[in-house]
Design an enzyme around this catalytic site. Structure first.
Site, PDB file in Angstrom:
ATOM      1  N   GLU A   1      -2.547   8.428   8.131  1.00 50.28           N
ATOM      2  CA  GLU A   1      -1.091   8.230   8.207  1.00 50.28           C
ATOM      3  C   GLU A   1      -0.508   8.879   9.458  1.00 50.28           C
ATOM      4  O   GLU A   1       0.470   8.403  10.026  1.00 50.28           O
ATOM      5  CB  GLU A   1      -0.401   8.858   6.981  1.00 50.28           C
TER       6      GLU A   1
ATOM      7  N   ASP B   1       0.872  -1.186   0.000  1.00 47.45           N
ATOM      8  CA  ASP B   1       0.000   0.000   0.000  1.00 47.45           C
ATOM      9  C   ASP B   1       0.902   1.227   0.000  1.00 47.45           C
ATOM     10  O   ASP B   1       2.085   1.142   0.368  1.00 47.45           O
ATOM     11  CB  ASP B   1      -0.914   0.024   1.233  1.00 47.45           C
ATOM     12  N   SER B   2       0.332   2.366  -0.389  1.00 49.08           N
ATOM     13  CA  SER B   2       1.100   3.605  -0.322  1.00 49.08           C
ATOM     14  C   SER B   2       1.474   3.935   1.120  1.00 49.08           C
ATOM     15  O   SER B   2       2.437   4.653   1.363  1.00 49.08           O
ATOM     16  CB  SER B   2       0.267   4.745  -0.917  1.00 49.08           C
TER      17      SER B   2
ATOM     18  N   GLY C   1      -3.020   9.244  -4.089  1.00 43.60           N
ATOM     19  CA  GLY C   1      -4.366   9.344  -4.681  1.00 43.60           C
ATOM     20  C   GLY C   1      -4.570  10.491  -5.651  1.00 43.60           C
ATOM     21  O   GLY C   1      -5.429  10.417  -6.525  1.00 43.60           O
TER      22      GLY C   1
ATOM     23  N   CYS D   1      -4.309  -1.583  -2.073  1.00 42.40           N
ATOM     24  CA  CYS D   1      -4.523  -0.158  -2.292  1.00 42.40           C
ATOM     25  C   CYS D   1      -5.419  -0.015  -3.513  1.00 42.40           C
ATOM     26  O   CYS D   1      -5.080  -0.521  -4.591  1.00 42.40           O
ATOM     27  CB  CYS D   1      -3.161   0.500  -2.546  1.00 42.40           C
TER      28      CYS D   1
ATOM     29  N   CYS E   1     -11.082   2.933  -0.353  1.00 42.66           N
ATOM     30  CA  CYS E   1      -9.659   3.183  -0.098  1.00 42.66           C
ATOM     31  C   CYS E   1      -9.339   2.403   1.168  1.00 42.66           C
ATOM     32  O   CYS E   1     -10.131   2.431   2.135  1.00 42.66           O
ATOM     33  CB  CYS E   1      -9.433   4.681   0.122  1.00 42.66           C
TER      34      CYS E   1
ATOM     35  N   HIS F   1      -7.368   2.857   3.511  1.00 42.93           N
ATOM     36  CA  HIS F   1      -7.194   3.647   4.742  1.00 42.93           C
ATOM     37  C   HIS F   1      -8.537   3.857   5.471  1.00 42.93           C
ATOM     38  O   HIS F   1      -8.543   4.120   6.671  1.00 42.93           O
ATOM     39  CB  HIS F   1      -6.624   5.028   4.420  1.00 42.93           C
TER      40      HIS F   1
HETATM   41  N1  DGL Z   1      -4.751   3.095   0.621  1.00 42.26           N
HETATM   42  C1  DGL Z   1      -4.755   3.781  -0.650  1.00 42.26           C
HETATM   43  C2  DGL Z   1      -6.009   3.403  -1.444  1.00 42.26           C
HETATM   44  O1  DGL Z   1      -6.615   2.402  -1.142  1.00 42.26           O
HETATM   45  C3  DGL Z   1      -4.503   5.236  -0.436  1.00 42.26           C
HETATM   46  C4  DGL Z   1      -4.083   5.993  -1.654  1.00 42.26           C
HETATM   47  C5  DGL Z   1      -3.302   7.252  -1.375  1.00 42.26           C
HETATM   48  O2  DGL Z   1      -2.138   7.138  -0.996  1.00 42.26           O
HETATM   49  O3  DGL Z   1      -3.845   8.342  -1.605  1.00 42.26           O
HETATM   50  O4  DGL Z   1      -6.367   4.038  -2.393  1.00 42.26           O
END
Ligand code: DGL
Length: 269
Positions: free
Chosen positions: A156, A11-12, A44, A74, A188, A190
């Site tokens: 985050e 994931d990011s 994103g 992600c 998402c 997160h």
């Molecule tokens: N967890 C990522 C997702 O599902 C976040 C993307 C981001 O870094 O903006 O899209």
């Protein structure tokens, strides 16, 4: 590749930990390499090509460290990268991705209005359009989208339950609530960490739907079919890798996983 090798999860940032929790529940013996590209989060709102490049580099790093496959945990990365990654690695290295959970939300709605909360990238990508076309349109279900660039950085920073997060959620979700949405797709990874704040603001207005458990079941099937499901004795484990400052991410990982002695290692991709 042997079944004893770890499974990569990308994931990011820390959002994919919501998927990792489901993966661990489904496959308690599995070993995981969790890579968070914290040097580049959030992704994103980045251009398509950059999202594809960052995801490609992260998956290459997991491959180089001996992962037997990868879950792109992600939605934004999945929206742009699944096809090129599968072409690059072929069937011997399974690449599993995420699609916003529109299908179960359509099946569950009583009002006929489903909300999707996602990043700009996921809203722009074709995967969301495809599932709306495939599941919502034939059922006559209206899909309304909400977007925010602020929520990922708040998660985050360990601020998922903060007044600031609640204020952003109030702003972006009120139009969906007013339009009668009774299902909210968390598009998402997160966002499951914002469930408490969403409930605090909106009570039972929305049933929250995410793809974590479905992707975990799917991953288990893929590994089983490929003969890659770990058979070894003993508990599974997770190694946490980040591209940014490990000391900044460690306490957030510890809080979100409920783990105490979490070790986070820095890598480059
Ligand atoms: N967890 C990522 C997702 O599902 C976040 C993307 C981001 O870094 O903006 O899209």
């Amino acid at each position: 590749m042997t079944s004893e090798a770890p499974l990569g999860v990308f994931d990011s940032g820390v959002g994919g930990l919501s998927v990792l929790a489901e993966l661990r529940r489904a496959m308690p013996r599995e070993r995981f390499l969790y890579l968070a590209d914290t040097a580049h989060v959030p992704i994103g709102a980045r251009p398509d090509e950059e999202i594809r490049d960052l995801t490609g580099r992260a998956v290459a790093a997991l491959h180089a460290r001996g992962a037997k496959g990868v879950v792109v945990a992600c939605n934004t990365a999945s929206a742009f990268s699944l096809h090129p990654l599968r072409e690059r690695y072929g069937p011997a290295f399974p690449v599993i991705g995420l699609v916003p959970a529109v299908k179960p939300a359509v099946a569950a709605t009583r009002s006929g209005v489903v909300g999707v909360l996602a990043t700009p990238g996921t809203l722009r990508g074709t995967l969301l359009r495809d599932v709306i076309r495939k599941f919502a349109e034939p059922a006559g279900v209206q899909v309304l989208t909400a977007v925010s660039a602020e929520l990922v950085p708040l998660v985050e920073a360990g601020q998922a339950c903060s007044e600031q997060a609640r204020a952003v959620l109030r702003e972006v979700l009120t139009p969906l609530s007013k339009a009668g949405a009774d299902q909210l797709v968390l598009g998402c990874t997160h966002y499951p960490f914002l469930a408490g704040s969403i409930h605090a603001e909106f009570g039972d207005t929305f049933n929250l739907v995410d793809s974590g458990s479905a992707v975990a079941r799917h991953t288990q099937n893929v590994l089983e079919t490929a003969g890659l499901l770990r058979q070894g004795e003993g508990e599974g484990e997770v190694a946490y890798l980040v591209t940014g400052d490990p000391e900044a991410t460690r306490p957030v990982v510890a809080t979100l996983t409920g783990g105490q002695n979490v070790t986070v290692q820095q890598v480059t991709t």
